[in-house]
Design an enzyme around this catalytic site. Structure first.
Site, PDB file in Angstrom:
ATOM      1  N   GLU A  35       0.986  -1.360   0.362  1.00  0.00           N
ATOM      2  CA  GLU A  35      -0.180  -0.093   0.107  1.00  0.00           C
ATOM      3  C   GLU A  35       0.415   1.289  -0.347  1.00  0.00           C
ATOM      4  O   GLU A  35       1.866   1.379   0.357  1.00  0.00           O
ATOM      5  CB  GLU A  35      -0.747   0.133   0.887  1.00  0.00           C
ATOM      6  N   HIS A  68       0.289   5.649   1.693  1.00  0.00           N
ATOM      7  CA  HIS A  68      -0.896   6.765   1.791  1.00  0.00           C
ATOM      8  C   HIS A  68      -0.026   8.233   2.190  1.00  0.00           C
ATOM      9  O   HIS A  68       1.287   8.461   1.894  1.00  0.00           O
ATOM     10  CB  HIS A  68      -1.260   6.206   3.333  1.00  0.00           C
ATOM     11  N   HIS A  74       5.060   5.950   8.127  1.00  0.00           N
ATOM     12  CA  HIS A  74       5.537   5.341   8.808  1.00  0.00           C
ATOM     13  C   HIS A  74       7.025   5.479   9.509  1.00  0.00           C
ATOM     14  O   HIS A  74       8.133   5.563   8.972  1.00  0.00           O
ATOM     15  CB  HIS A  74       5.624   3.839   8.352  1.00  0.00           C
ATOM     16  N   HIS A 110       4.842  -0.029  -0.157  1.00  0.00           N
ATOM     17  CA  HIS A 110       5.660  -0.404   1.302  1.00  0.00           C
ATOM     18  C   HIS A 110       4.740  -1.138   1.354  1.00  0.00           C
ATOM     19  O   HIS A 110       3.343  -1.705   1.331  1.00  0.00           O
ATOM     20  CB  HIS A 110       5.955   0.555   2.702  1.00  0.00           C
ATOM     21  N   CYS A 145       5.311   0.491  14.741  1.00  0.00           N
ATOM     22  CA  CYS A 145       5.146   1.298  13.719  1.00  0.00           C
ATOM     23  C   CYS A 145       5.069   2.203  14.748  1.00  0.00           C
ATOM     24  O   CYS A 145       3.316   2.502  15.460  1.00  0.00           O
ATOM     25  CB  CYS A 145       4.357   0.746  13.031  1.00  0.00           C
TER      26      CYS A 145
HETATM   27 MN    MN Z   1       1.373   1.737   5.600  1.00  0.00          MN
END
Ligand code: MN
Length: 148
Positions: free
Chosen positions: A63, A65, A69, A103, A117
Protein backbone atom coordinates in the site's frame (compact mmCIF):
# COMPACT_ATOMS: atom_id res chain seq x y z
CA UNK A 1 -9.75 7.15 32.88
CA UNK A 2 -6.34 8.52 31.94
CA UNK A 3 -3.81 6.22 30.32
CA UNK A 4 -1.74 4.08 32.69
CA UNK A 5 1.67 5.43 33.62
CA UNK A 6 3.08 1.93 33.37
CA UNK A 7 1.96 -1.22 31.58
CA UNK A 8 3.77 -4.49 32.20
CA UNK A 9 4.75 -6.93 29.51
CA UNK A 10 2.89 -10.12 30.48
CA UNK A 11 4.79 -12.48 28.19
CA UNK A 12 7.25 -11.52 25.48
CA UNK A 13 5.61 -9.00 23.12
CA UNK A 14 2.28 -9.12 24.98
CA UNK A 15 1.17 -6.37 27.35
CA UNK A 16 -1.36 -6.41 30.19
CA UNK A 17 -4.73 -5.06 29.11
CA UNK A 18 -3.69 -4.47 25.49
CA UNK A 19 -5.83 -6.58 23.17
CA UNK A 20 -4.93 -8.26 19.94
CA UNK A 21 -6.81 -6.55 17.13
CA UNK A 22 -7.42 -7.46 13.52
CA UNK A 23 -4.79 -5.91 11.28
CA UNK A 24 -7.29 -4.54 8.80
CA UNK A 25 -10.98 -5.11 8.20
CA UNK A 26 -11.75 -7.55 5.43
CA UNK A 27 -9.82 -8.04 2.25
CA UNK A 28 -7.20 -10.55 1.25
CA UNK A 29 -4.33 -8.15 0.69
CA UNK A 30 -2.45 -9.36 3.77
CA UNK A 31 -1.71 -12.68 5.44
CA UNK A 32 -1.42 -13.60 9.13
CA UNK A 33 -0.94 -10.16 10.70
CA UNK A 34 -2.13 -9.00 14.14
CA UNK A 35 -2.14 -5.47 15.57
CA UNK A 36 -1.83 -4.06 19.09
CA UNK A 37 -2.10 -0.35 19.90
CA UNK A 38 0.49 0.31 22.61
CA UNK A 39 -0.01 4.07 22.73
CA UNK A 40 -3.12 5.61 21.19
CA UNK A 41 -4.89 8.91 20.70
CA UNK A 42 -5.67 9.09 24.44
CA UNK A 43 -1.98 9.64 25.14
CA UNK A 44 -2.36 13.08 23.61
CA UNK A 45 0.80 13.47 21.55
CA UNK A 46 -0.77 13.09 18.13
CA UNK A 47 0.74 9.70 17.35
CA UNK A 48 -0.11 6.05 17.73
CA UNK A 49 2.51 3.44 18.50
CA UNK A 50 1.43 0.01 17.27
CA UNK A 51 2.95 -3.44 17.51
CA UNK A 52 2.31 -5.64 14.48
CA UNK A 53 3.12 -9.31 14.43
CA UNK A 54 3.41 -11.09 11.10
CA UNK A 55 3.42 -14.89 11.38
CA UNK A 56 6.03 -16.93 9.50
CA UNK A 57 5.29 -16.68 5.80
CA UNK A 58 2.87 -13.78 6.30
CA UNK A 59 2.89 -10.24 4.95
CA UNK A 60 1.27 -6.84 5.40
CA UNK A 61 -0.69 -5.09 2.66
CA UNK A 62 1.21 -3.60 -0.27
CA UNK A 63 0.00 0.00 0.00
CA UNK A 64 0.86 3.68 0.04
CA UNK A 65 -0.66 6.78 1.61
CA UNK A 66 -0.05 10.39 2.52
CA UNK A 67 1.10 9.68 6.06
CA UNK A 68 4.51 8.33 7.00
CA UNK A 69 5.61 5.31 9.03
CA UNK A 70 8.53 5.06 11.45
CA UNK A 71 9.23 1.39 12.08
CA UNK A 72 11.56 -0.71 14.22
CA UNK A 73 11.74 -4.51 13.99
CA UNK A 74 11.59 -5.87 17.54
CA UNK A 75 11.58 -9.64 17.15
CA UNK A 76 11.84 -12.37 14.55
CA UNK A 77 13.11 -12.07 11.01
CA UNK A 78 11.93 -10.59 7.75
CA UNK A 79 12.27 -8.08 4.99
CA UNK A 80 10.48 -4.98 3.82
CA UNK A 81 9.87 -3.06 0.65
CA UNK A 82 10.15 0.74 0.67
CA UNK A 83 9.68 2.29 -2.76
CA UNK A 84 11.42 -0.11 -5.13
CA UNK A 85 14.03 -1.38 -2.66
CA UNK A 86 13.80 -4.56 -0.56
CA UNK A 87 15.66 -4.45 2.75
CA UNK A 88 16.73 -7.38 4.93
CA UNK A 89 15.81 -6.33 8.47
CA UNK A 90 17.98 -6.77 11.55
CA UNK A 91 16.41 -6.30 14.95
CA UNK A 92 16.34 -2.66 16.05
CA UNK A 93 17.06 -1.30 12.58
CA UNK A 94 15.12 1.81 11.67
CA UNK A 95 12.77 1.94 8.69
CA UNK A 96 11.18 5.14 7.43
CA UNK A 97 8.37 5.04 4.88
CA UNK A 98 7.91 8.48 3.27
CA UNK A 99 4.55 9.76 2.11
CA UNK A 100 3.04 8.11 -1.01
CA UNK A 101 5.70 5.39 -1.10
CA UNK A 102 4.84 1.73 -1.74
CA UNK A 103 5.67 -0.46 1.23
CA UNK A 104 5.15 -4.01 2.45
CA UNK A 105 6.58 -6.08 5.32
CA UNK A 106 7.12 -9.82 5.09
CA UNK A 107 8.15 -12.35 7.71
CA UNK A 108 10.59 -15.06 6.70
CA UNK A 109 9.10 -18.48 5.93
CA UNK A 110 10.49 -19.96 9.16
CA UNK A 111 10.12 -17.07 11.64
CA UNK A 112 7.58 -14.42 12.62
CA UNK A 113 8.34 -10.71 12.37
CA UNK A 114 7.27 -8.28 15.10
CA UNK A 115 7.53 -4.57 14.37
CA UNK A 116 6.85 -1.33 16.22
CA UNK A 117 5.22 1.30 13.99
CA UNK A 118 4.57 4.98 14.74
CA UNK A 119 1.90 6.90 12.78
CA UNK A 120 -0.02 10.15 13.14
CA UNK A 121 -3.44 9.80 14.74
CA UNK A 122 -4.84 12.13 12.08
CA UNK A 123 -4.02 10.21 8.91
CA UNK A 124 -5.42 9.23 5.54
CA UNK A 125 -6.54 5.78 4.44
CA UNK A 126 -4.11 3.50 2.60
CA UNK A 127 -4.35 3.20 -1.18
CA UNK A 128 -3.87 -0.14 -2.96
CA UNK A 129 -1.97 -0.53 -6.23
CA UNK A 130 -3.93 -0.34 -9.48
CA UNK A 131 -3.19 -2.81 -12.28
CA UNK A 132 -0.97 -0.16 -13.83
CA UNK A 133 0.88 0.39 -10.51
CA UNK A 134 1.38 -3.38 -10.22
CA UNK A 135 2.71 -3.61 -13.74
CA UNK A 136 5.29 -0.94 -12.91
CA UNK A 137 6.25 -2.66 -9.63
CA UNK A 138 6.67 -5.93 -11.53
CA UNK A 139 9.22 -4.27 -13.80
CA UNK A 140 11.16 -3.00 -10.74
CA UNK A 141 13.54 -4.69 -8.27
CA UNK A 142 10.45 -5.19 -6.07
CA UNK A 143 9.00 -7.71 -8.54
CA UNK A 144 10.06 -10.89 -6.73
CA UNK A 145 9.10 -9.54 -3.31
CA UNK A 146 5.61 -8.15 -3.55
CA UNK A 147 2.51 -10.12 -2.56
CA UNK A 148 -0.98 -8.96 -3.47
MN1 MN B 1 1.09 1.66 5.61
Amino acid sequence: MPPAAHVSQSTPFRWSGIDELVYKDGGTTFRDVTRRVLFGEEHGNGVEVRYFEIAAGGHTTLERHGHTHSVMPLTGAGRCLVGETVYRLALHDLVYVPEWTWHQFRADEDAPLGILCVVRVDRDRPTLPTQSDLAALRRSPAAEFIRV
